[in-house]
Design a protein around this motif. Structure first.
Motif, mmCIF file in Angstrom:
data_model
loop_
_atom_site.group_PDB
_atom_site.id
_atom_site.type_symbol
_atom_site.label_atom_id
_atom_site.label_comp_id
_atom_site.label_asym_id
_atom_site.label_seq_id
_atom_site.Cartn_x
_atom_site.Cartn_y
_atom_site.Cartn_z
ATOM 1 N N VAL A 87 3.513 2.817 -0.964
ATOM 2 C CA VAL A 87 3.774 1.598 -1.728
ATOM 3 C C VAL A 87 3.802 1.889 -3.232
ATOM 4 C CG1 VAL A 87 2.820 -0.663 -2.349
ATOM 5 C CG2 VAL A 87 2.909 0.046 0.053
ATOM 6 N N ASN A 88 2.896 2.728 -3.703
ATOM 7 C CA ASN A 88 2.885 3.048 -5.133
ATOM 8 C C ASN A 88 4.176 3.729 -5.570
ATOM 9 O OD1 ASN A 88 0.455 1.928 -5.946
ATOM 10 N ND2 ASN A 88 -0.728 3.729 -5.356
ATOM 11 N N MET A 89 4.728 4.561 -4.705
ATOM 12 C CA MET A 89 5.990 5.219 -5.041
ATOM 13 C C MET A 89 7.152 4.221 -5.039
ATOM 14 S SD MET A 89 5.459 8.332 -5.784
ATOM 15 C CE MET A 89 4.117 9.518 -5.661
ATOM 16 N N THR A 90 7.155 3.326 -4.066
ATOM 17 C CA THR A 90 8.241 2.346 -4.039
ATOM 18 C C THR A 90 8.083 1.321 -5.164
ATOM 19 O OG1 THR A 90 7.016 1.250 -2.255
ATOM 20 C CG2 THR A 90 8.913 2.573 -1.632
ATOM 21 N N ARG A 91 6.849 1.047 -5.577
ATOM 22 C CA ARG A 91 6.659 0.167 -6.732
ATOM 23 C C ARG A 91 7.224 0.800 -8.003
ATOM 24 N NH1 ARG A 91 0.533 -2.305 -5.623
ATOM 25 N NH2 ARG A 91 1.234 -3.903 -4.149
#
Length: 542
Positions: free
Chosen positions: A289-293
């Protein structure tokens, strides 16, 4: 002469989309100047009429769900226009997906972010599977045995569409399925079950309200295992060639992102592999999720750059009331204000990519900075994108409101990144969690911001005000959006003061860090160097 076409801006083609001063300067600053040659090649392709036609066609001909073959057999396939595959092929060939994970070279994630920023301006929808493939590796590394099998395929620069066993493919793509109809962002309310099969795999049964990019080869899925909510890797096709029991119920009819498929799915005992530990699904998938954010921020910044580039191009070629639009004072104020928003978003995006790159390589303090700055940026940059798109469209007048201009497509796309991977409230509350539970993240944030201390009194005052906002802990959750906005703005101000031309930094501090301006674009104060600002968005065509 009554039927001659004149006073219309020519198509904006034949230019290098990567010729963006804020982007190029940021790439150099964050240690990825070695990638500028490939970035220029991709930017030249992105600015070509051929690539722009791919983007148009992919949206004019959205994906189609084929649930059964002619004999009534269940196939659950998504059919795409050839233009989609052209866009995907370029993205994978240029490593916009997971290739940075295969390279320990400093700046690899920065280079990838810059290329994602450039190619997203051609067509945003296909960035979804590209982004999730990039992000999936971070989660899969919680299970080294799984990663050793999948990572070489995920990082391959070969685009190999079609449903076949992973071992029979030259490269694979990954999607994600977290959201359920009853829970939304509250994934702990998920009801999809995962039952151990005794051979190390699990059988998943349940429903997902949003499955992103259902045509991918594998998906990271959250489900309730005996030990609690857990993360799983669900392959689309099993090693023996049979389709996994993942049923595509329908494709979502979305406001924008039309070229990309998003589906409702049901699992009927679908085989999946545990990623990480049982009961630690959120902690495992949060790496993804942090990467897609981060990509949400990059995508919003890309949309802003596209919008202001189109607006400036139109204004420089269109005349009204006896003068070019670009020479008229109020239009110049609006254009310059749009450039400021775009440049600030790009500067913040590239700094976050740099922090990501350094954190992965173990550089001290960069992970802590990223934790807070990413949450604030996800909230603010994505929140500004729809307003920026609307104002950019309006600069083209009625021409911007018709589909031929592609500006309606930008406008429809603009809210998505604010919703994807947690809407505004989720991002703002995530920011509060980081600064209340992990004090070192706030320390790292203000250390970064105060690298510009003393350079501009308005910035210094805004930093003090931001600290004061955090002092009243009793009402912090009520004011979470205000906190996220102010932290994002002071970080953007610090970056511009340190790295952008004085004209931009001065106008940003005067218009974003003081309280005497209106909320609409076009409110820059008298004395701002509008020419120097607008020139940052001008492009040269062949």
């Amino acid at each position: 002469m009554t039927h001659a076409v004149f006073n219309q801006a020519p198509p904006l083609t034949g230019h290098d989309v990567s010729a963006d001063p804020a982007l190029v300067e940021g790439v150099r600053r964050e240690g990825a100047d070695w990638a500028l040659g490939e970035l220029r090649a991709l930017g030249t392709l992105a600015g070509s009429a051929r690539a722009q036609e791919w983007g148009r066609l992919a949206n004019e001909h959205p994906p189609v769900l084929r649930t059964h073959d002619r004999y009534g057999g269940r196939i659950d396939e998504v059919e795409f226009h050839p233009a989609w595959h052209e866009l995907m092929g370029v993205a994978v060939e240029h490593g916009l997906h997971a290739t940075p994970w295969a390279s320990p070279r400093p700046g690899a994630h920065v280079a990838r972010a810059a290329k994602f920023h450039v190619w997203s301006q051609v067509e945003a929808g296909h960035g979804c599977p590209i982004s999730m493939t990039y992000a999936s590796v971070a989660a899969l590394r919680h299970s080294p045995a799984l990663a050793s099998v999948w990572e070489p395929l995920l990082t391959s620069r070969a685009y190999d569409p079609g449903l076949r066993p992973p071992a029979a493919k030259r490269g694979v793509l990954a999607g994600m399925a977290m959201t359920e109809k009853q829970g939304g962002s509250d994934v702990r309310a998920n009801t999809t079950r995962a039952e151990p099969l005794g051979d190390g795999t699990y059988a998943l049964t349940g429903h997902k309200w949003f499955n992103s990019a259902p045509m991918c080869d594998a998906f990271l899925v959250l489900a309730q295992a005996p030990g609690g909510l857990s993360c799983f890797l669900l392959p689309r096709v099993l090693p023996d060639g049979t389709r996994n029991a993942m049923r595509l119920m329908r494709l979502k009819d979305k406001l924008g992102n039309r070229s990309n498929a998003s589906a409702e799915v049901e699992y009927e005992g679908a085989v999946a592999h545990l990623v990480g530990e049982e009961g630690r699904g959120v902690r495992t998938i949060i790496e993804m999720v942090n990467m897609t954010r981060l990509d949400c921020v990059i995508g919003s910044a890309a949309g802003m750059r596209y919008g202001v580039t189109q607006a400036v191009h139109h204004a420089r070629h269109r005349s009204a009331f006896g003068a070019r639009l670009a020479d008229q004072p109020l239009m110049r104020n609006v254009l310059a204000d749009l450039v400021l928003e775009s440049e600030a978003a790009t500067a913040l995006m590239i700094r976050l990519a740099g922090a990501t790159d350094k954190a992965i390589r173990g550089v001290r303090g960069e992970g802590a900075l990223r934790r807070t700055a990413l949450a604030a940026a996800k909230y603010w940059v994505c929140k500004r994108a729809p307003a920026h798109a609307a104002e950019s469209l309006e600069c083209l007048g009625g021409n911007g409101y018709v589909e031929d201009s592609q500006m309606p497509r930008l406008f429809r796309e603009s809210p998505l990144n604010g919703i994807w991977e947690g809407s505004g409230n989720v991002a703002a509350l995530d920011l509060l969690r980081s600064i209340t539970r992990e004090p070192d993240t706030l320390d790292a944030f203000f250390h970064e911001v105060e690298l510009a201390k003393g350079a501009d009194p308005r910035l210094d005052a805004a930093v003090r005000a931001a600290r004061d906002l955090l002092a009243d802990t009793a009402t912090l959750e009520h004011r979470a959006r205000q906190v996220a906005e102010r932290l994002a703005l002071v970080l953007q101000g610090s970056l511009l003061v340190r790295h952008s031309p004085h004209a931009l930094a001065d106008a940003f501090c005067a218009s974003r860090l003081t309280s005497d301006r209106g909320l609409a674009f076009g409110g820059l104060p008298p004395g701002a160097d509008l020419t120097a600002i607008i020139d940052r968005a001008a492009v040269t065509t062949a």
